[in-house]
Each structure stands twice: as structure tokens, then as C-alpha cells.
Design an enzyme around this catalytic site. Structure first.
Site, PDB file in Angstrom:
ATOM      1  N   ASN A 128      51.557  21.003  38.476  1.00 21.15           N
ATOM      2  CA  ASN A 128      50.430  21.455  37.666  1.00 21.15           C
ATOM      3  C   ASN A 128      50.984  22.148  36.414  1.00 21.15           C
ATOM      4  O   ASN A 128      51.690  23.152  36.519  1.00 21.15           O
ATOM      5  CB  ASN A 128      49.560  22.410  38.493  1.00 21.15           C
ATOM      6  CG  ASN A 128      48.354  22.910  37.708  1.00 21.15           C
ATOM      7  OD1 ASN A 128      48.477  23.307  36.550  1.00 21.15           O
ATOM      8  ND2 ASN A 128      47.196  22.910  38.330  1.00 21.15           N
ATOM      9  N   HIS A 178      49.840  26.042  32.989  1.00 23.40           N
ATOM     10  CA  HIS A 178      50.344  27.292  32.405  1.00 23.40           C
ATOM     11  C   HIS A 178      51.349  27.072  31.290  1.00 23.40           C
ATOM     12  O   HIS A 178      51.672  28.010  30.557  1.00 23.40           O
ATOM     13  CB  HIS A 178      50.855  28.229  33.494  1.00 23.40           C
ATOM     14  CG  HIS A 178      49.726  28.693  34.366  1.00 23.40           C
ATOM     15  ND1 HIS A 178      48.573  29.246  33.840  1.00 23.40           N
ATOM     16  CD2 HIS A 178      49.532  28.626  35.701  1.00 23.40           C
ATOM     17  CE1 HIS A 178      47.741  29.522  34.820  1.00 23.40           C
ATOM     18  NE2 HIS A 178      48.293  29.157  35.962  1.00 23.40           N
ATOM     19  N   HIS A 193      44.122  20.898  34.804  1.00 30.28           N
ATOM     20  CA  HIS A 193      42.730  21.327  34.971  1.00 30.28           C
ATOM     21  C   HIS A 193      42.128  21.488  33.577  1.00 30.28           C
ATOM     22  O   HIS A 193      42.539  22.363  32.827  1.00 30.28           O
ATOM     23  CB  HIS A 193      42.711  22.661  35.732  1.00 30.28           C
ATOM     24  CG  HIS A 193      41.331  23.161  36.062  1.00 30.28           C
ATOM     25  ND1 HIS A 193      41.125  24.333  36.743  1.00 30.28           N
ATOM     26  CD2 HIS A 193      40.092  22.653  35.808  1.00 30.28           C
ATOM     27  CE1 HIS A 193      39.821  24.527  36.900  1.00 30.28           C
ATOM     28  NE2 HIS A 193      39.180  23.522  36.332  1.00 30.28           N
ATOM     29  N   ARG A 216      39.441  22.903  31.943  1.00 31.65           N
ATOM     30  CA  ARG A 216      38.351  23.848  32.225  1.00 31.65           C
ATOM     31  C   ARG A 216      37.291  23.783  31.141  1.00 31.65           C
ATOM     32  O   ARG A 216      37.580  23.466  29.996  1.00 31.65           O
ATOM     33  CB  ARG A 216      38.904  25.278  32.294  1.00 31.65           C
ATOM     34  CG  ARG A 216      39.862  25.526  33.429  1.00 31.65           C
ATOM     35  CD  ARG A 216      40.227  26.992  33.465  1.00 31.65           C
ATOM     36  NE  ARG A 216      39.117  27.773  33.963  1.00 31.65           N
ATOM     37  CZ  ARG A 216      39.059  28.279  35.198  1.00 31.65           C
ATOM     38  NH1 ARG A 216      40.057  28.117  36.031  1.00 31.65           N
ATOM     39  NH2 ARG A 216      38.013  28.948  35.581  1.00 31.65           N
ATOM     40  N   ARG A 262      40.570  27.047  28.288  1.00 36.13           N
ATOM     41  CA  ARG A 262      41.483  28.183  28.090  1.00 36.13           C
ATOM     42  C   ARG A 262      42.947  27.763  28.056  1.00 36.13           C
ATOM     43  O   ARG A 262      43.774  28.477  27.538  1.00 36.13           O
ATOM     44  CB  ARG A 262      41.255  29.267  29.142  1.00 36.13           C
ATOM     45  CG  ARG A 262      41.695  28.882  30.520  1.00 36.13           C
ATOM     46  CD  ARG A 262      41.593  30.047  31.482  1.00 36.13           C
ATOM     47  NE  ARG A 262      40.203  30.407  31.728  1.00 36.13           N
ATOM     48  CZ  ARG A 262      39.800  31.085  32.805  1.00 36.13           C
ATOM     49  NH1 ARG A 262      40.688  31.482  33.686  1.00 36.13           N
ATOM     50  NH2 ARG A 262      38.530  31.374  33.000  1.00 36.13           N
ATOM     51  N   GLU A 290      42.002  17.915  37.546  1.00 29.92           N
ATOM     52  CA  GLU A 290      41.149  18.881  38.245  1.00 29.92           C
ATOM     53  C   GLU A 290      39.938  19.136  37.365  1.00 29.92           C
ATOM     54  O   GLU A 290      40.089  19.365  36.159  1.00 29.92           O
ATOM     55  CB  GLU A 290      41.890  20.204  38.453  1.00 29.92           C
ATOM     56  CG  GLU A 290      43.003  20.126  39.461  1.00 29.92           C
ATOM     57  CD  GLU A 290      43.707  21.469  39.599  1.00 29.92           C
ATOM     58  OE1 GLU A 290      43.259  22.466  38.992  1.00 29.92           O
ATOM     59  OE2 GLU A 290      44.715  21.517  40.286  1.00 29.92           O
ATOM     60  N   THR A 299      41.505  29.510  39.655  1.00 25.34           N
ATOM     61  CA  THR A 299      40.570  29.050  40.672  1.00 25.34           C
ATOM     62  C   THR A 299      40.666  29.973  41.884  1.00 25.34           C
ATOM     63  O   THR A 299      41.745  30.141  42.435  1.00 25.34           O
ATOM     64  CB  THR A 299      40.923  27.594  41.078  1.00 25.34           C
ATOM     65  OG1 THR A 299      41.018  26.833  39.876  1.00 25.34           O
ATOM     66  CG2 THR A 299      39.876  26.997  41.967  1.00 25.34           C
ATOM     67  N   GLU A 317      42.203  18.685  49.369  1.00 30.26           N
ATOM     68  CA  GLU A 317      43.339  19.566  49.073  1.00 30.26           C
ATOM     69  C   GLU A 317      43.008  20.918  49.683  1.00 30.26           C
ATOM     70  O   GLU A 317      42.044  21.564  49.271  1.00 30.26           O
ATOM     71  CB  GLU A 317      43.570  19.694  47.564  1.00 30.26           C
ATOM     72  CG  GLU A 317      44.745  20.619  47.240  1.00 30.26           C
ATOM     73  CD  GLU A 317      45.121  20.633  45.758  1.00 30.26           C
ATOM     74  OE1 GLU A 317      45.030  19.573  45.100  1.00 30.26           O
ATOM     75  OE2 GLU A 317      45.495  21.710  45.262  1.00 30.26           O
ATOM     76  N   HIS A 373      47.833  25.804  45.647  1.00 30.44           N
ATOM     77  CA  HIS A 373      47.467  27.121  45.107  1.00 30.44           C
ATOM     78  C   HIS A 373      48.340  28.217  45.722  1.00 30.44           C
ATOM     79  O   HIS A 373      48.325  28.438  46.928  1.00 30.44           O
ATOM     80  CB  HIS A 373      45.991  27.483  45.316  1.00 30.44           C
ATOM     81  CG  HIS A 373      45.528  28.473  44.287  1.00 30.44           C
ATOM     82  ND1 HIS A 373      44.916  28.106  43.108  1.00 30.44           N
ATOM     83  CD2 HIS A 373      45.670  29.810  44.228  1.00 30.44           C
ATOM     84  CE1 HIS A 373      44.665  29.189  42.392  1.00 30.44           C
ATOM     85  NE2 HIS A 373      45.125  30.233  43.047  1.00 30.44           N
TER      86      HIS A 373
HETATM   87  N1  PXP Z   1      45.528  23.072  43.190  1.00 29.10           N
HETATM   88  C1  PXP Z   1      44.371  23.435  42.586  1.00 29.10           C
HETATM   89  C2  PXP Z   1      43.127  22.720  42.974  1.00 29.10           C
HETATM   90  C3  PXP Z   1      44.349  24.450  41.605  1.00 29.10           C
HETATM   91  O1  PXP Z   1      43.179  24.786  41.024  1.00 29.10           O
HETATM   92  C4  PXP Z   1      45.550  25.078  41.255  1.00 29.10           C
HETATM   93  C5  PXP Z   1      45.563  26.149  40.229  1.00 29.10           C
HETATM   94  O2  PXP Z   1      45.002  25.761  39.062  1.00 29.10           O
HETATM   95  C6  PXP Z   1      46.730  24.648  41.882  1.00 29.10           C
HETATM   96  C7  PXP Z   1      46.686  23.664  42.870  1.00 29.10           C
HETATM   97  C8  PXP Z   1      48.058  25.225  41.539  1.00 29.10           C
HETATM   98  O3  PXP Z   1      48.101  26.564  41.863  1.00 29.10           O
HETATM   99  P1  PXP Z   1      49.355  27.445  41.425  1.00 29.10           P
HETATM  100  O4  PXP Z   1      49.350  27.484  39.933  1.00 29.10           O
HETATM  101  O5  PXP Z   1      49.086  28.756  42.063  1.00 29.10           O
HETATM  102  O6  PXP Z   1      50.571  26.753  41.947  1.00 29.10           O
END
Ligand code: PXP
Length: 251
Positions: free
Chosen positions: A7, A10, A52, A54, A58, A79, A110, A160, A200
Site C-alpha cells: 500500500n 503514505h 486508497h 479517498r 488527502r 481501496e 481507516t 480482507e 492494517h
Molecule cells: N488494508 C486496508 C483495507 C487499509 O485501509 C489499509 C490502510 O489504508 C491497509 C490495508 C494498510 O494498512 P497499514 O498502512 O497500517 O499497513
């Protein structure tokens, strides 16, 4: 083999911290580029790229997801919230999969899983639209029986499991209970014929236990990989996570 979806939200968060008002999101001095991050992650063995988009934009911008769609060689997992605007975008973009997540403007990230039970008509409509378009749908849910059972009933092929509560509990007394909740959720999802992913809050420490969950197909990991990449570079951060996904507490 357990797959890794990286992901990259960030990476875009960091870019937006400086260039939110720049009007362009790529080119010139605008950095870091999430597409370059995704390509480096692929080089290091990522099996897919997750973003994602959003509603408040952001971090990832629409332009980013289109550039990713054109440039990555692995799978694009989008996402998104269950809204008409996001359904329309997904049908145009055609990601390999969508992961339906709850969205609340105030949250930092999330927070809970998607309430499939409470939002049944909206989720059902989104899953049906994606199934008809041949886009795999994953539902990001807490590892609870009613959510898992309804996910299967609505014919979402993937779930998930939200590992956030477990990650929060990692250094606390309820860690074993949260792990057991995930384990039961994974068993139940598998029993119902669902492909079971998790994500997550997974990091370089808790991965040793997370990977012991049964029936896992793919992990989606973002924050910890992006954070480590600041020190080691993207490729090393991804390679290290992949290596840890192969080992367990008992190794
Ligand atoms: N899976 C989903 C559905 C998420 O919303 C997120 C965070 O945006 C992640 C995985 C990844 O989470 P993390 O950034 O904490 O690894």
C-alpha cells in the site's frame, strides 16, 4: 505462497505534505512520486500495489491511479468507499481488484472494518456492479461471523480481515484473544469459500505471528514499509518484509 500487496498511500501523504497546493502532482520538483515507489516495490518482489483514493484526496490523487494503471506490471488493488462516484471511477479505471472500505472524513486512517451488515444494500449494489464488470471485490471487514457470512452471501469473492485491533493489542493482554478472533475469522471465511486476505497495522515485528494465520492469500501492508523505506530504500524495505513473511515465530 503468501502474497504481498504494498500500500503506497503514505508515499503520496509525504508528497501532499509539501505539494498539496502545487496544482500538479508529478513532474519538476514534486516528490516523492508514488508511481516510482510502486515500480521499485515491484522490482523487489511485491505481488501487487494497493492505493486508497479517498473522497477528500488527502494522499492519492486521481492522476496517480491512472498513471499506476498504465505503468505497473503486477496487480492494481483500489481501496474505495461504496459511493456512486467511486463505482463509476472503478468501472472506467478497471483495477484488478477493488477493496471496499468504510470512509469517514474525520479519521486519520481507516478505523473499523466495513459494516457489511449495516450497509447491506449499498455493499450489495457495489459488489454486483464489480462482479458484472469482472473486477474482483474484496470486503475489508472485522473478523466477525455476521460480516463474514454476509460477505459470502453477497458473493464477494474475497475478504480482507482487519488486523488493526490485533496490531493495537500486540503489546497488551488481549493480543492472544485478538489473534484467536482473526484465526477463527480466517477459518470461517475459508469454509465459506472466500479468499482470505489481511491488512492494517502489520509491521516487521507482528508479521512473525500474523503469517501463522490459516488460509491467508495476501497481506496488504503500507505504513511500516513506507516508513522503513525512508531508511533503507524501497527495495530493501520490501525484500525484508517478504523475507519475514516466510518465517514464523517457531522458525
Ligand atoms: N488494508 C486496508 C483495507 C487499509 O485501509 C489499509 C490502510 O489504508 C491497509 C490495508 C494498510 O494498512 P497499514 O498502512 O497500517 O499497513
Amino acid at each position: 505462497m503468501l502474497l504481498l500487496g504494498v500500500n503506497i498511500d503514505h508515499c503520496a501523504t509525504l508528497r501532499q505534505a509539501r505539494y498539496r497546493d502545487a496544482g500538479v502532482t508529478v513532474g519538476g520538483a514534486v516528490e516523492p512520486d508514488p508511481v516510482a515507489f510502486a515500480l521499485a516495490a515491484e522490482q523487489a518482489g511485491a505481488d501487487g500495489v494497493t492505493v486508497h483514493l479517498r473522497e477528500d484526496r488527502r494522499h492519492m490523487q486521481e492522476r496517480d491511479v491512472w498513471r499506476l494503471r498504465e505503468s505497473i506490471a503486477t496487480r492494481l488493488n483500489l481501496e474505495m468507499a461504496c459511493t456512486p462516484a467511486m463505482i463509476a471511477l472503478a468501472l472506467k479505471l478497471r483495477p484488478d481488484s477493488v477493496c471496499l472500505v468504510p470512509e469517514n472524513r474525520q479519521e486519520v486512517t481507516t478505523e473499523g472494518g466495513l459494516d457489511v451488515v449495516g450497509l447491506r444494500p449499498r455493499v450489495a449494489e457495489t459488489v454486483a456492479a464489480m462482479n458484472a464488470a469482472g473486477i474482483v471485490t474484496s470486503l475489508f471487514i472485522d473478523p466477525d461471523e455476521p460480516q463474514i457470512a454476509l460477505s459470502a452471501e453477497l458473493k464477494a469473492p474475497w475478504i480482507e480481515l482487519h488486523t488493526g485491533a490485533y496490531a493495537q493489542a500486540y503489546y497488551k493482554a488481549n493480543r492472544a484473544a485478538e489473534f484467536e478472533r482473526l484465526r477463527r475469522g480466517a477459518e470461517r471465511g475459508h469454509e465459506l469459500g472466500l479468499v482470505v486476505n489481511a491488512g492494517h497495522g502489520i509491521n516487521y515485528v507482528n508479521i512473525a505471528e500474523v503469517r501463522l494465520l490459516p488460509h491467508l492469500h495476501e497481506l496488504n501492508i503500507g505504513h511500516s514499509i513506507v516508513s522503513r523505506a525512508l531508511f533503507t530504500g524501497v527495495e530493501e524495505a520490501v525484500r525484508e518484509m517478504r523475507a519475514r513473511m516466510k518465517k514464523g515465530l517457531r522458525d
